[in-house]
Design an enzyme around this catalytic site. Structure first.
Site, PDB file in Angstrom:
ATOM      1  N   SER A 106     -21.708 -18.328  20.256  1.00  0.00           N
ATOM      2  CA  SER A 106     -21.264 -17.852  21.573  1.00  0.00           C
ATOM      3  C   SER A 106     -21.957 -16.520  21.830  1.00  0.00           C
ATOM      4  CB  SER A 106     -19.733 -17.727  21.631  1.00  0.00           C
ATOM      5  OG  SER A 106     -19.251 -16.946  20.562  1.00  0.00           O
ATOM      6  N   PHE A 123     -22.294   3.897  18.451  1.00  0.00           N
ATOM      7  CA  PHE A 123     -21.352   2.845  18.792  1.00  0.00           C
ATOM      8  C   PHE A 123     -20.436   2.544  17.600  1.00  0.00           C
ATOM      9  CE2 PHE A 123     -20.943  -1.709  20.555  1.00  0.00           C
ATOM     10  CZ  PHE A 123     -19.854  -1.331  21.305  1.00  0.00           C
TER      11      PHE A 123
END
Ligand code: FAD
Length: 285
Positions: free
Chosen positions: A12, A212
């Site tokens: 995905s 991040f």
């Protein structure tokens, strides 16, 4: 040209909503390039607090219009039961069948928390309002959510999301596969035996990934951090190293029998395609 189907391992792909018309056109092109992977679904992130939510709906609609399965991320922090009910009705009207249900993080000084405290409250609410209409994904943190009191408390919070009716989970990105395997084992011991799909973050630049990781509580192992720093501005070396590291991680996960891989695409196709090519997950012409 005929093609054989891609990937024995389901994939995905995650995107974030573009902010400009140029960004929207670019993302449409990126999606076209990535559809060769025959993703199980494509998800679009959702801005807690509201700023980019229209962009999410637009991108999700575009994916559905392209004949692909879409998932909208959906954060509940700051939301009311009524606002969530309205959004669920909109999702249903769009033909959406999949939601990534999250608490989200409000920007500082944003205001009240709203009527939902934890993602598990959102999952329960979606189930109560819409039954089995949606496949509900939730977030999982193999290296612990940064605000959790302890790893055990975080596992309990994850188990609560599974009990509330989540169908499956996607992890925060990680580079240490042992943390993932242990998390899955311990979650199962608590009765949370839903599929936990590893979230894979490609490495394309060093400062971005380090910043991040620090902000979301993911660990970049010291040896990777030092190597990245040693490359300085040499983006070709960073990219080559990043491809090796992330492909190796995916290979380890595949060998261990993970249910699927979820790629944080960062709205770019080249690195994800190259990783999948190395993993022989691209369809053969
Ligand atoms: P929760 O599951 O509610 O957990 C949050 C914290 O509360 C954890 O520390 C947990 O241990 C604790 N907790 C939960 N339940 C309880 C309880 N009953 N008692 C005590 N403590 C509890 N953010 C966005 O804004 N938009 C996005 O689109 C987005 N997509 C994401 C996709 C993935 C796959 C992942 C992994 C994260 C995503 N995030 C997104 C980030 C996410 O919103 C933040 O990590 C947020 O801080 C937590 O959300 P959650 O759904 O995991 O919350």
């Amino acid at each position: 040209m005929t093609t054989t189907p891609a990937a024995s391992l389901p994939l995905s792909l995650e995107f974030f909503p573009p902010k400009t018309p140029e960004g929207t056109a670019r993302l449409a092109q990126v999606r076209r390039e990535l559809y060769v992977l025959e993703p199980q679904f494509c998800s679009v992130t959702y801005g807690a607090g509201g700023s980019t939510q229209d962009g999410t709906i637009g991108a999700v609609q575009a994916i559905l219009d392209e004949g692909r399965e879409a998932a909208s991320h959906f954060t509940c922090v700051g939301a009311t039961r009524e606002s969530v009910r309205e959004r669920l009705a909109q999702f249903k009207a769009m033909g959406l069948k999949r939601i990534v249900a999250l608490r989200g993080d409000l920007p500082s000084g944003f205001g009240p928390m709203g009527e939902f405290r934890h993602a598990s409250d959102l999952v329960s609410f979606i189930r109560a309002e819409t039954g089995d209409h949606f496949h509900i994904e939730v977030a999982a943190y193999p290296e612990m959510h940064p605000q959790a009191k302890s790893p055990q408390a975080d596992l309990q919070a994850f188990a609560a999301k599974a009990r509330a009716g989540a169908d499956s989970a996607i992890t925060q990105f990680f580079f240490n596969s042992d943390a993932y395997f242990r998390f899955v084992e311990e979650a199962q011991a608590l009765g949370a035996d839903i599929p936990v799909v590893p979230g894979i973050m490609p490495i394309t630049n060093s400062s971005g990934i380090l910043r991040f990781a620090d902000s979301c509580g993911a660990e970049v192992p010291r040896w990777i951090r030092l190597r990245l720093q040693s490359f300085g501005d040499d983006s070709a070396s960073i990219r080559a190293f990043g491809l090796d590291v992330v492909t190796d991680l995916c290979e380890q996960l595949r060998c261990a029998g993970v249910p699927a891989l979820h790629f944080y695409t960062m709205n770019a196709s080249a690195t994800v395609l190259e990783i999948c090519r190395r993993l022989e997950l691209l369809p053969k012409a």
